[in-house]
Design a protein around this motif. Structure first.
Motif, PDB file in Angstrom:
ATOM      1  N   LEU A   1       0.877  -1.391  -0.193  1.00 18.68           N
ATOM      2  CA  LEU A   1       0.168  -0.020   0.016  1.00 18.68           C
ATOM      3  C   LEU A   1       0.716   1.396  -0.278  1.00 18.68           C
ATOM      4  CD1 LEU A   1      -2.544  -0.998   3.120  1.00 18.68           C
ATOM      5  CD2 LEU A   1      -3.182  -0.551   0.440  1.00 18.68           C
ATOM      6  N   PRO A   2       0.472   2.014  -0.799  1.00 19.81           N
ATOM      7  CA  PRO A   2       1.357   3.772  -1.086  1.00 19.81           C
ATOM      8  C   PRO A   2       1.154   4.132   0.352  1.00 19.81           C
ATOM      9  CG  PRO A   2      -0.939   3.891  -2.100  1.00 19.81           C
ATOM     10  CD  PRO A   2      -0.985   2.490  -2.308  1.00 19.81           C
TER      11      PRO A   2
ATOM     12  N   ASN B   1       1.139  -1.495   5.627  1.00 20.93           N
ATOM     13  CA  ASN B   1       1.686  -1.465   4.700  1.00 20.93           C
ATOM     14  C   ASN B   1       0.899  -2.527   3.099  1.00 20.93           C
ATOM     15  OD1 ASN B   1       3.938   0.425   6.004  1.00 20.93           O
ATOM     16  ND2 ASN B   1       3.447   1.510   4.279  1.00 20.93           N
ATOM     17  N   VAL B   2       0.130  -3.258   3.962  1.00 22.34           N
ATOM     18  CA  VAL B   2       0.070  -4.138   3.257  1.00 22.34           C
ATOM     19  C   VAL B   2      -1.616  -4.721   2.809  1.00 22.34           C
ATOM     20  CG1 VAL B   2      -0.327  -6.978   2.931  1.00 22.34           C
ATOM     21  CG2 VAL B   2       1.465  -5.922   4.164  1.00 22.34           C
TER      22      VAL B   2
END
Length: 301
Positions: free
Chosen positions: A138-139, A165-166
């Motif tokens: 994920l950004p 961030n996944v």
């Protein structure tokens, strides 16, 4: 004596408070997300842990390679009202505990028939379905674990699991036509004498070109109970679908006349369609062929 009574009352109150289930803030609050795909209702109920400075999918916090309840507190639950395809595999209608096994670069999504199972009690033989997922980065960081739906169509969607961030997504698909047809048949079975239900069921069938003979029976029964421009028009559509344009055209014309005399505020929304159908049906009525063509079959003078 009065003092003793007060003391007894106080003790009872303390005991009640001690045994009562008092709702207090949770570090991983509960959540529920519901999504309809076509005619299928899918509900996910889960608890949402937050990072709070920690990094998930490490040895100390939601370790890789081990079964995770895919949330916190009580087992995460998914309920689907109809059969559902998850990652191309069938999950039968019902409720399941949702677990997962996060890995480095991939993950396994598990639907367990044991709705009470957790990491400590999980047994693979109780699996209803296993699906492999490929996580993506994920950004932006997601602080609180989130389950949601995206990329919605009338028959598909994605079930997303997002944290830190996944993001891992499972492709969902439902058989809208089969589900709708089953709903139609069930409605008629439950209300076989309801004119509106019979008309709606016949209308759906003709839109899909299915069970036209049965639909004709249903619409005749609807008309017999209460003739309206709508069920007359539906019957004309069924007849046209069966290629019986000579019968469909006058019936559509009758639907137009009944509608114009009905003072129904909804009729203007049907008027253009009915008029268009009259033109179409009339154009497809075969021209009458005379038994004896001109100049043939006559005796010579």
């Amino acid at each position: 004596m009065h003092k003793l009574s007060l003391t007894a009352a106080t003790l009872c109150l303390v005991a009640q408070l001690a045994t009562a289930q008092i709702k207090l803030p949770s570090p991983s609050p509960g959540a529920s997300v519901m999504q309809t795909i076509g005619t299928t209702d899918i509900t996910v109920t889960y608890s949402r842990p937050s990072l709070k400075g920690r990094q998930p999918f490490t040895d100390s916090f939601v370790p890789l390679g081990k079964v995770w309840r895919t949330g916190a507190n009580s087992p995460t639950m998914l309920t689907t009202s109809t059969d559902l395809m998850v990652g191309g595999k069938k999950l039968a209608a019902g409720s399941y505990a949702v677990l997962s096994i996060p890995q480095d670069g991939n993950a396994t999504l598990i639907f367990s028939k044991n709705k009470e199972t957790t990491e400590a009690t999980y047994k693979q033989e109780e699996d209803a379905l296993r699906v492999n997922l490929t996580p993506a980065e994920l950004p932006e960081k997601v602080e609180t674990f989130t389950i949601g739906f995206s990329d919605l169509t009338d028959s598909t969607a994605k079930l997303n699991f997002m944290w830190a961030n996944v993001k891992a997504s499972a492709d969902l698909r439902v058989d809208v036509n089969a589900n709708s047809a089953a709903n139609v048949d069930k409605a008629v079975a439950e209300k076989p004498d309801d004119a509106a239900v019979l008309m709606a069921a016949a209308s759906y069938n003709v839109s899909k070109g299915r069970n036209l003979d049965q639909s004709l029976t249903w619409i005749d029964k609807s008309i017999a109970k209460q003739e309206t421009y709508r069920n007359l028009y539906v019957k004309s559509q069924i007849l046209a679908k069966m290629g019986k344009y000579a019968e469909a055209a006058p019936l559509a014309q009758k639907a137009l006349s009944v509608g114009q005399a009905s003072n129904d505020q909804i009729f203007p929304f049907f008027k253009d369609a009915i008029q268009k159908s009259i033109t179409e049906y009339t154009s497809k009525v075969p021209a009458a062929v005379p038994d004896v063509k001109a100049g043939k079959g006559k005796k010579k003078a």
